[in-house]
Write an enzyme that holds these catalytic residues in place. Sequence first.
Site: not given
Length: 626
Positions: A298, A322-323, A326, A345, A396, A403
């Site tokens: 992005e 999606h990008e 962002h 995300e 993590d 997402y």
Amino acid sequence: MSFRSVVLAAALSITPFTSVAIAAPGEVAPILTTPEARDVKTYAQPQVARVTHVDLDLAVDFATKTMQGVAVMDVLAAKDAKAIVLDTLDLNIIKITDGEGKDLPWRLGSNNEELGAPLTVELRGANRIIVHYRTAPGARALQWLEPSLTDGKRKPYLFSQGQDINNRSWIPTQDSPGIRQTWAARIVVLSDLVAVMSGEKLTPEGEPTADGRKAYRFRMDHSVPPYLIALAVGDLEFRALGPRTGVYTEPSMMDRAASELVDTEKMVTTAEALYGPYRWGRYDVLVLPPSFPFGGMENPTLTFLTPTFITGDRANVGLVAHELAHSWSGNLVTNATWPDSWLNEGFTTYFENRIMEALYGPARSKMEADLDWDGMQADIKAAGGPKAERTKLHGDVGGQLAYFKGATFLRTIETTVGRERWDAYLRSYFDRHAFQPQTTAGFLADLRANLIKGDKALEAQLQLDRWAYGAGLPENAVHLKSEALARVDEQIQSFVGGAPATSVTASAWTTHEWLRFLNGLPRQLSKAQLDDLDATFGLSVSTNSYVRSAWLELAIANRYEPAIASLDEFLSSVGRGLFIRPLYAGLMKDRSWGQPIARRIFEKAKSTYHPTVAAGLQRMINAPAA
């Protein structure tokens, strides 16, 4: 307190994260100072001295696969600050001076394989430092491609991939998403190549240099996290898609790319109608060679895209949505640390789905959300089950849970409070925190202050802390179910029950339906069934990378020898981690049959992969045999 006082105090760790000052172009973005905002992946000490602007002047050398030049950094330091600490990774530091050219003492600390080495520069009162340096041929952020590895096969190609902490391998700066910086650049390239970057292009045609090359200039006046500074150089041309949108790619790929991206301008308008103005000027897209390691990146003003999204039916333009999303969630409001990456995300996956619904209707958006639900369940299982630590949003996170679980969290809030109320809140959230970093704790505090507003019943219903910090999936999770995919499930049962592949009515299927079908088949099928599927649908020669990779996963699980030639060709021509990692992982699970195949193909193909992908696959292949 004046605006300048607010951002200066925030930059030097005097105010908490609750400040709502919005950074305007050229202004200094605040630094978050609460304990959870501390970034363990940077050596920087921004509360002592921080970078506010980077100005690059670099020459690209394909012969040595290096870049050389200077990085000029504006520094904002506390009154008693003696030095500034930068992040570097395998950089050859030549010298460092202040803004007037006087040498400044500096030292490189011990090197860490992942984090690189801290570069400490004594300031001696300077508010500007100039680092003269050269990158290493194997710089982790940079992939250098020979002409044979491009689509047009005529000229060499270079591209960068900064996320998450790779840019320190070509820019000596404070490489943390919480330390936003403005930047400018001058990039010198061979005269027959074109340079593009993730900022405003000041010299579209380039400027001739005295030695016969060309220099391209760029700038980004909004502060951004350093991982979003991106570069590409190659045989590139441009085609407009709308008044503020367009596509860069190699000439040989332009017609296919432009056709697939025809709705890009509509996407920008649709996104603005949902959550406010697009604040970055242009939204262009760069379609890269197949070795690009991600679906998309992005980078502001210039999204980087894999060519594998081009399938001819525009079934995968959700990747573009999606990008684009962002540009609000990730670029406008950015996770302060990488354990908070779901704020990028998860928000973006939710926003993407809303763009797809507005443009293409609820049936399409439900299909995509339903497939994401499948992916979430698979990731929870792979992470160790619903009680596993790696299923928590903050931390993590395993697989693509940041997402999928993040989007499901936001969809659950929407369903609970109602779309109109949720959209009003989310739009105001992007406004309140524009051009600022954010933490999970900060988002939850904002949600409680501006949406829940003391409603104890709503607080209990939403289970915010369990979503953000708990393992697994809360029982209030909202699952959008697709009627179209339910019909695919019926076809799966029919085929598994003995019906021939010709009975599967797939002629009008989209990529989403194919993925549901192939991923929904049992992992153990007979050779006759696999022969039937491949003969009927030509799966081994599919030009749709999504379909082909799903088919190859199934083939590997069954030791299906007729697909090995297709597997070899696919792994040798595609570098997208989403597709190739599962294939290598499947091979490596089979010690006697699969591992020799994996090692043979990787040895041949590794030079075509991005350095980060190649390193990860090398670790997988070198791991002790199960």
